[in-house]
Design an enzyme around this catalytic site. Structure first.
Site, PDB file in Angstrom:
ATOM      1  N   GLU A 113       0.854  -1.180   0.000  1.00  0.00           N
ATOM      2  CA  GLU A 113       0.000   0.000   0.000  1.00  0.00           C
ATOM      3  C   GLU A 113       0.889   1.229   0.000  1.00  0.00           C
ATOM      4  O   GLU A 113       2.042   1.183   0.417  1.00  0.00           O
ATOM      5  CB  GLU A 113      -0.872  -0.004   1.259  1.00  0.00           C
TER       6      GLU A 113
ATOM      7  N   HIS B 222      -1.617  13.650 -23.052  1.00  0.00           N
ATOM      8  CA  HIS B 222      -1.346  12.731 -24.168  1.00  0.00           C
ATOM      9  C   HIS B 222      -1.684  13.331 -25.518  1.00  0.00           C
ATOM     10  O   HIS B 222      -1.219  12.865 -26.536  1.00  0.00           O
ATOM     11  CB  HIS B 222      -2.082  11.403 -23.963  1.00  0.00           C
TER      12      HIS B 222
ATOM     13  N   LYS C 235       0.342  13.278 -29.798  1.00  0.00           N
ATOM     14  CA  LYS C 235      -0.277  12.877 -31.063  1.00  0.00           C
ATOM     15  C   LYS C 235       0.447  13.497 -32.242  1.00  0.00           C
ATOM     16  O   LYS C 235       0.821  14.654 -32.219  1.00  0.00           O
ATOM     17  CB  LYS C 235      -1.754  13.311 -31.088  1.00  0.00           C
TER      18      LYS C 235
ATOM     19  N   GLU D 152     -17.033  14.366 -27.770  1.00  0.00           N
ATOM     20  CA  GLU D 152     -17.028  12.941 -27.470  1.00  0.00           C
ATOM     21  C   GLU D 152     -18.451  12.419 -27.615  1.00  0.00           C
ATOM     22  O   GLU D 152     -19.406  13.123 -27.287  1.00  0.00           O
ATOM     23  CB  GLU D 152     -16.543  12.699 -26.048  1.00  0.00           C
TER      24      GLU D 152
ATOM     25  N   HIS E  40      -6.154  20.118 -22.738  1.00  0.00           N
ATOM     26  CA  HIS E  40      -6.046  19.823 -24.169  1.00  0.00           C
ATOM     27  C   HIS E  40      -6.324  21.036 -25.052  1.00  0.00           C
ATOM     28  O   HIS E  40      -5.537  21.378 -25.925  1.00  0.00           O
ATOM     29  CB  HIS E  40      -7.024  18.719 -24.564  1.00  0.00           C
TER      30      HIS E  40
ATOM     31  N   LYS F  12     -19.622  16.047 -23.867  1.00  0.00           N
ATOM     32  CA  LYS F  12     -19.828  14.603 -23.881  1.00  0.00           C
ATOM     33  C   LYS F  12     -21.200  14.309 -24.474  1.00  0.00           C
ATOM     34  O   LYS F  12     -22.082  15.163 -24.453  1.00  0.00           O
ATOM     35  CB  LYS F  12     -19.760  14.050 -22.456  1.00  0.00           C
TER      36      LYS F  12
END
Lengths: 303, 567
Positions: B164, B259, B263, B297, B321, B419
């Site tokens: 832990e 991330h 790209k 999305e 982003h 979304k």
């Protein structure tokens, strides 16, 4: 995949057939990045086309395969256009008869993609000076393969005589994984290398090249010795602290050992022609490191 | 074609060996890298200047490694010997992205011999169990084909440390394990710590790394820590979070993963802008009407209710982003692509971002209600598991920003994300002004839109240019057409996954693609006033799932006489 046969045809008829096919399929040629001219005889054609098509997945290209046939027949041009789902670009097989075998460039020229690089590849026999060959003159980069020569060591030794920027040899491409691993081994400080040995099956052109590259870079004598293979089996470099060795017995997994450190296993697989070709197509500028290596070989042979 | 060859000649001037004559054979044969410049200068005095420029780098590199040469472009950048310690190995990210990316790197020959991977989690596992998990993750999600010998190389270096985060003993064991790996695998004390865990665990993990001395390497070894977004939920929490990591790791050792920046298309924004001469002259207020940056999305919040509620679309997506995309699109040209120059330009443009005076007119937010998404009925946000009916969290956010500098003054940047929108698409659209005068009649150009350059980030990465073209026929009618560059068409399989690129950059220690703490803080400074305003506005406007967001977002554009691109 669709295949179209045209017999007794001309470059302009092939060209208009291509345009027509493209309109039917609704796929424009804009995505293609280069023209690959493969000069090959009927016996090596199948494997070469396969490898080129495979490489075209990474570099969508128009592939022109020039197959010289019987020069004693009357002049004739037969073409086979392959087009469709399995091929990312277009493949055109050109079979040349009679005197036309000497004038392949007159057929290839009009079929090149506009304003994109041209690469020529001789998977089998290659001309003495590829850059002066009519097809070679059209190309920015000329790929030959010492391995397919009857005496591959002699072939690689002679490469430097007529070298021109843009020449390259798949025997050199086969070494990239080895060279990359060796370079990674030298990313940690290594003492001065005193001498080295490259071990491979007899008559292995790549082994000779690897030895030349190592001695060129390390400033130490590197010998080539024989083993049972497959292919390249070991590189051993002697430093003051001990030996750095890479051994590969099975052509797949190599062991790296260096003084004072545990042995480590590294994947070092032999690559298929399609991957070698894809690597060649990635960089189209002259390979000066290759040039230095082949010049080193010929110097070694003179002295 | 002979042109091409003569162009290649100057390059040849710094070839290793002049070759054409035997005069230099003595020097060249002795082969010191040091003798080369002399040979070059003596031989090709015309090319001396350009040769001298390359000689500097050549010598610096060759001094450290005789087998490397900047001209040897076949040799890939390979990380040095190191261990990657992964916290949170059982998470989705680790299984779907990180572990497959590590395998793909190994398969491409980019991991050093001896590379080791240590998993740390609260599981009663042995090394083999973690290796099995990795094996399954690789088989299922890796992009490159599975090869037994590559797996064998990787599997040899897979270790697991159970425990832990609060357990001192477990971290002592980890420290021991790493020491042992250094000895058995020659990793030289270089460790990367990947914290793929919720931010609330950062303090305890970082503190443990400090206590066990893992945070500071001996001379010549590096220690790096990788953290994932969210980097806080407002300026203050971002600063607190940073205080925790920076108390232990220097800023240069902290890698914040966004991330999106890994790209290919995002990096291509830089190539598009700074490697071409075609776009730069029109990349300013003289020609650009406005810019739309969209990340849509089609999925809902899925199982992330606990994380998402209270955070919302703007904090989740716009802060990192979309503002990073804005920075790359709007920044001035950096002096080089080194981390310092690149980050400096991004910071400059983020500092110049201004909010419009009246936030009620220039922002919009919404939350998806029940509806149909792609042919399936889906629940609304407040019906999702774990979401309270009186939640005021937004699932759609749109903001209008302005950039106060000479290049962009008066050009609005519209950012939107949501979304459960109609489909999944991320893009940057630069919309140009209409032609100042049209020599055609009004009827002829009725359906002509504005010229646009669209950078498609995902899916179907590429670039589209939209412009007017004559409709075939006898009448002079002009209509929009698209010219398309698809990444997948010109460079098919070569583009690596974002995580592959970023992991390799961490192991090599190459930071340009990672946002600096200053960028994180600047982004929060932009977003915080908007969030504060929104908290006073009650529940967001509902939009049916599967549509393009609330009507207030369309009204916001309409007020400026513009409209969102239909995607």
């Amino acid at each position: 995949m669709t295949s179209f046969m045209l017999t007794g045809t001309t470059a302009s008829k092939i060209s208009s057939q291509l345009t027509q096919l493209r309109h039917q399929m609704g796929t424009p040629a804009v995505g293609m990045v280069l023209t690959l001219v493969v000069v090959s005889d009927e016996s090596t054609q199948y494997d070469a086309v396969r490898a080129a098509t495979e490489a075209a997945r990474e570099h969508p290209s128009r592939i022109l395969v020039v197959i010289p046939r019987d020069p004693r027949e009357p002049n004739r041009l037969d073409a086979e256009i392959r087009f469709g789902e399995s091929t990312p670009g277009e493949v055109i097989l050109l079979r040349l008869y009679g005197e036309l075998t000497e004038h392949a460039d007159s057929v290839v020229g009009p079929l090149l993609l506009t304003d994109t690089p041209v690469v020529a590849w001789w998977p089998g026999d290659c001309p003495e000076v590829p850059a002066k060959d009519p097809i070679g003159l059209l190309a920015l980069r000329r790929i030959v393969d010492a391995r397919s020569a009857p005496d591959s060591v002699k072939a690689i030794t002679g490469r430097s005589k007529d070298y021109l920027p843009g020449d390259t040899d798949l025997a050199w491409t086969r070494l990239t994984t080895w060279r990359s691993l060796l370079a990674a081994a030298f990313d940690q400080p290594v003492g001065k290398v005193k001498k080295g040995v490259v071990e491979a099956v007899p008559g292995h052109a790549s082994a000779v090249l690897l030895a030349a590259w190592l001695s060129e870079r390390l400033g130490a004598p590197v010998k080539v010795t024989e083993s049972d293979g497959p292919g390249l089996t070991a590189v051993k470099l002697t430093t003051a602290d001990g030996d750095i060795t890479i051994t590969r017995g099975d052509g797949r997994l190599a062991t790296l050992s260096r003084p004072g450190q545990p042995d480590r296993q590294v994947a070092l697989t032999r690559r298929p022609t399609s991957e070698l070709l894809a690597e060649e197509l990635r960089r189209l500028d002259p390979d000066e490191i290759y040039e230095a290596a082949i010049r080193r070989i010929s110097r070694g042979h003179k002295s | 074609m002979s042109d091409k060859q003569s162009e290649a000649q100057p390059l040849d001037a710094h070839a290793v060996e002049p070759g054409s004559d035997g005069v230099h054979d003595g020097k060249g044969g002795a082969l010191g890298e040091k003798t080369r410049p002399a040979t070059v200068h003596g031989d090709e005095s015309t090319a001396a200047a350009s040769a001298a420029a390359t000689v500097g780098t050549t010598e610096a590199l060759v001094e450290s490694n005789p087998l490397r040469d900047p001209r040897d472009k076949r040799l890939p950048r390979v990380a040095g010997p190191c261990v990657l310690v992964l916290f949170g190995v059982t998470g989705d990210l680790a299984r779907k992205k990180l572990l497959p990316a590590i395998y793909d790197l190994a398969n491409r020959g980019l991991l050093p011999p001896g590379f080791s991977l240590v998993g740390f989690a609260r599981r009663d596992w042995k090394d083999q169990d973690f290796a099995q998990l990795t094996h399954d993750a690789v088989k299922e999600h890796a992009r490159t084909p599975f090869r037994e010998e590559v797996w064998k190389q990787l599997a040899e270096g897979i270790f697991f440390c159970p425990g832990e985060f609060t357990d001192d003993g477990a971290f002592d064991a980890l420290a021991m394990m790493l020491k042992e790996i250094d000895q058995t695998r020659g990793t030289g004390g270089n460790y990367g710590f990947y914290l793929s865990v919720p931010p609330k665990f950062f303090p305890v993990v970082v503190e443990q790394l400090k206590r066990t001395g893992l945070a500071n390497g001996p001379e010549g070894a590096w220690r790096r820590v990788v953290i994932e977004k969210p980097f806080g939920h407002d300026l203050r929490s971002a600063q607190e979070l940073n205080a925790i990591t920076s108390a232990v790791f220097p800023e240069s050792s902290v890698f914040r993963i966004d991330h999106y920046l890994g790209k290919e298309t995002v990096q291509n924004i830089l190539a598009l802008r700074f490697a071409n001469n075609l776009f730069e002259p029109i990349w300013n207020r003289g020609y650009v009407d406005h810019v739309q940056i969209t990340m849509a999305e089609d999925i809902g919040i899925g199982g992330r209710a606990g994380y998402y509620d209270g955070i919302g679309a703007a904090r989740d997506v716009i802060q990192n982003h979309l503002l990073q995309l804005l920075a790359l699109v709007a920044m001035e040209d950096p002096t080089s692509f080194g981390a310092d120059s690149l980050r400096r330009e991004k910071e400059k443009v983020l500092k110049a971002v201004q909010l419009p005076p009246d936030l009620s007119l220039s922002t919009a937010r919404g939350r998806y209600g029940p509806g149909w998404q792609g042919g399936e009925p889906v629940a609304g946000y407040t019906q999702e598991d774990g979401i309270s009916p009186d939640s005021i969290t937004e699932t759609y956010a749109a903001v209008k920003l302005e950039i106060a500098n000479r290049r962009w003054a008066g050009v609005p940047f519209y950012l939107r994300t949501g979304k459960r929108l109609s489909r999944r698409v991320t893009e940057v659209a630069v919309i140009f002004q209409r032609a100042p005068h049209l020599p055609f009649s009004k009827d002829d150009t009725e359906i002509l839109g504005q010229n646009a350059l669209v950078i498609r980030v995902q899916p179907d990465e590429g670039i589209t240019v939209r412009f007017g073209s004559k409709v075939p026929g006898t009448a002079m009618e002009v209509r929009d057409v698209s010219m398309d560059f698809a990444y997948g068409e010109s460079f098919m399989e070569s583009s690596p996954e974002a995580y592959e690129r970023l992991l390799l950059d961490v192991l090599i220690g190459d930071p340009p693609l990672f946002p600096h703490q200053r960028e994180v803080e600047l982004s929060w400074k932009i977003l915080d006033p908007i969030e504060e305003f929104w908290t006073t506005q009650g529940a967001p406007e509902e939009y049916p799932a599967g549509t393009w967001g609330p009507s207030s977002a369309d009204e916001m554009m309409a007020r400026d006489g513009r409209a969102w691109r239909r995607l």
